[in-house]
Design a protein around this motif. Structure first.
Motif, mmCIF file in Angstrom:
data_model
loop_
_atom_site.group_PDB
_atom_site.id
_atom_site.type_symbol
_atom_site.label_atom_id
_atom_site.label_comp_id
_atom_site.label_asym_id
_atom_site.label_seq_id
_atom_site.Cartn_x
_atom_site.Cartn_y
_atom_site.Cartn_z
ATOM 1 N N ASN A 36 71.080 107.132 98.877
ATOM 2 C CA ASN A 36 72.516 107.383 98.671
ATOM 3 C C ASN A 36 73.138 108.134 99.844
ATOM 4 N N ARG A 37 72.422 109.146 100.348
ATOM 5 C CA ARG A 37 72.980 109.948 101.454
ATOM 6 C C ARG A 37 73.022 109.132 102.745
ATOM 7 N N GLY A 50 78.583 108.764 98.239
ATOM 8 C CA GLY A 50 77.314 108.037 98.267
ATOM 9 C C GLY A 50 76.603 108.112 96.935
ATOM 10 N N HIS A 51 76.587 109.306 96.338
ATOM 11 C CA HIS A 51 75.952 109.470 95.033
ATOM 12 C C HIS A 51 76.720 108.715 93.947
ATOM 13 N N GLN A 53 78.418 105.929 94.409
ATOM 14 C CA GLN A 53 78.053 104.524 94.598
ATOM 15 C C GLN A 53 76.658 104.250 94.029
ATOM 16 N N GLY A 54 75.784 105.260 94.143
ATOM 17 C CA GLY A 54 74.442 105.121 93.585
ATOM 18 C C GLY A 54 74.468 104.983 92.074
ATOM 19 N N LYS A 57 75.605 101.553 91.124
ATOM 20 C CA LYS A 57 74.532 100.573 91.293
ATOM 21 C C LYS A 57 73.548 100.639 90.131
ATOM 22 N N SER A 207 65.033 102.271 100.075
ATOM 23 C CA SER A 207 65.351 102.998 101.327
ATOM 24 C C SER A 207 64.241 102.978 102.368
ATOM 25 N N TRP A 232 69.691 102.246 98.207
ATOM 26 C CA TRP A 232 69.958 102.033 96.788
ATOM 27 C C TRP A 232 71.363 101.502 96.492
ATOM 28 N N PRO A 233 72.443 102.050 97.068
ATOM 29 C CA PRO A 233 73.769 101.512 96.731
ATOM 30 C C PRO A 233 73.959 100.053 97.164
#
Length: 335
Positions: A36-37, A50-51, A53-54, A57, A207, A232-233
Motif C-alpha cells: 500500500n505504501r 494508499g491504505h 486503496q488497499g 482492493k 509486493s 496490493w492495490p
C-alpha cells in the motif's frame, strides 16, 4: 466504501472461474496485503490514500472469492510491529479501521443476506477502547452467520498468538481444568486465535516480498505459499487465478503432507497416553508390570477422561473469549 461488493464477473472472468473450479479449489485463502505504501509513492499519493486503496482492493477481492466459492478469507490487516511506525501513520491506520468497522455495522442487512461472519484475531487490548468496542459489536453481530468467514488479523503477530496459546493452556492447568500431561501440539492449535477455522489452503503475499512477516506461522506449515510481485492495490482477478493454479499444481503433495502430519499427531498422542498409563499402573502395582488386558482397559479409560477434560477446558476458554467481546459491547451501551 462497502465491505460487501455486489456485481457479477465479466464473461471472460466467468469462463476462467468455471475452468478453475473444475479442479481442486482452496476453501480458505490468507492474504498478506503488502504494497500500500509503495503504491502511494508510485502514484504520488499520501500514505493514507494508499491504505484506503488497499481496503478497496480487499472488498473487491472478497467479491472474487465469493464467485470462486472460497468460503473463508484471512487478511493481515495490522501487525503488532506496525505500532512502531510513525504516530501519524499509526493514527491514520487506526482511524481507517474505526471508519470501516463503523461502516460494517451499518451493513447488517447485507451481511446477514450473504451470511458473512466477521472474526478479528489479535490482542484487542492494544487498541483504543472505542475501536475495541466497535470491533466487538461487529464480531458479536455476525457470530451466528455461517456461509462465509472473514478473519481480520489486527494487533496480531503469529509469535504473540502462539505465546498467548501457551498462556491459555497454563491458565487451564492452574484452574484444574486440564493436567500438564494433556498439553499437546493439537491442544495448542485449539488455543490459537484461529481455532474456529481450518488452516489456510493457500497463502498469498503481494509486493514481491518473500517472507511471512510473522503471519500464521503455525497454521501455514502445510499450506501452499504464493509470492506475487504486484502491489496490493493493483491486485487483479487474474493474479488470484494464477495463485489458485499454483495451489492446484501442488494440491496432491499438500494433502499428502497434511495426512502424514495427522497420522504423526495421532501417534504422538497415543504414545503420550501410553506413557501416562504405564506410570500410573506401575505406581498402583508397586512396580509390578500389568497384564495386556488391564493396560488396554486403563488406556481406553484414560483416553476418554482426557478428552472430556480437554473439551471442558476448551468450552471454558470459549466462554472466556465470548465474554470478553460481550462485555465490550455492554460497555458500548453504557458509554
Amino acid at each position: 466504501m462497502s465491505w460487501i461488493r455486489e456485481g457479477e464477473l465479466n464473461l471472460l472472468e466467468k469462463i476462467s472461474a468455471n475452468i478453475l473450479m473444475s479442479g481442486p479449489m482452496p476453501k480458505h485463502v490468507a492474504f498478506i496485503m503488502d504494497g500500500n505504501r509503495r503504491f502511494a509513492r508510485k502514484k504520488k499519493l499520501e500514505r493514507h490514500d494508499g491504505h484506503m486503496q488497499g481496503f478497496n482492493k480487499l472488498a473487491e477481492t472478497l467479491r472474487w472469492c465469493k464467485h470462486l466459492n472460497i468460503p473463508e478469507v484471512t487478511v493481515y490487516a495490522f501487525s503488532i510491529e506496525n505500532f512502531k511506525r510513525s504516530k501519524e501513520e499509526v493514527d491514520g491506520l487506526l482511524d481507517l479501521a474505526r471508519q470501516k468497522f463503523e461502516r460494517l455495522l451499518e451493513e447488517q442487512e447485507n451481511l446477514e443476506k450473504h451470511g458473512v461472519c466477521i472474526r478479528v484475531l489479535g490482542d484487542l487490548n492494544m487498541l483504543p477502547l472505542d475501536l475495541q468496542q466497535v470491533i466487538a459489536k461487529a464480531v458479536v453481530m455476525t457470530k451466528n452467520h455461517n456461509k462465509c468467514f472473514l478473519n481480520v488479523c489486527f494487533a496480531y503477530t503469529s509469535r504473540y498468538e502462539i505465546t498467548n496459546a501457551v498462556r491459555e493452556m497454563a491458565w487451564g492447568v492452574e484452574q484444574g481444568l486440564i493436567k500438564a500431561s494433556d498439553v499437546s501440539e493439537a491442544l495448542l492449535s485449539e488455543c490459537l486465535y484461529s481455532n474456529n477455522s481450518p488452516n489456510p489452503d493457500l497463502l498469498i503475499r503481494t509486493s514481491g516480498e518473500v517472507r511471512l512477516s510473522d503471519f500464521l506461522l503455525w497454521q501455514t506449515s502445510h499450506s501452499c505459499l504464493v509470492f506475487q510481485s504486484v502491489l496490493w492495490p493493483e491486485y487483479s482477478f487474474w493474479n488470484l487465478c494464477e495463485a489458485i493454479v499454483q495451489y492446484q499444481l501442488n494440491h496432491k503433495s499438500i494433502q499428502k503432507a497434511r495426512e502424514l502430519h495427522r497420522e504423526e499427531q495421532a501417534l504422538q498422542q497415543l504414545e503420550a497416553d501410553c506413557a501416562c498409563i504405564a506410570e500410573h499402573l506401575q505406581h498402583q502395582g508397586n512396580g509390578k508390570p500389568a497384564d495386556a488386558q488391564r493396560r488396554q482397559e486403563a488406556l481406553q479409560h484414560y483416553t476418554v477422561t482426557r478428552e472430556e477434560r480437554v473439551q471442558d477446558f476448551l468450552q471454558a476458554l470459549k466462554h472466556k473469549r465470548d465474554t470478553f467481546f460481550t462485555n465490550l459491547c455492554s460497555e458500548t451501551v453504557l458509554t
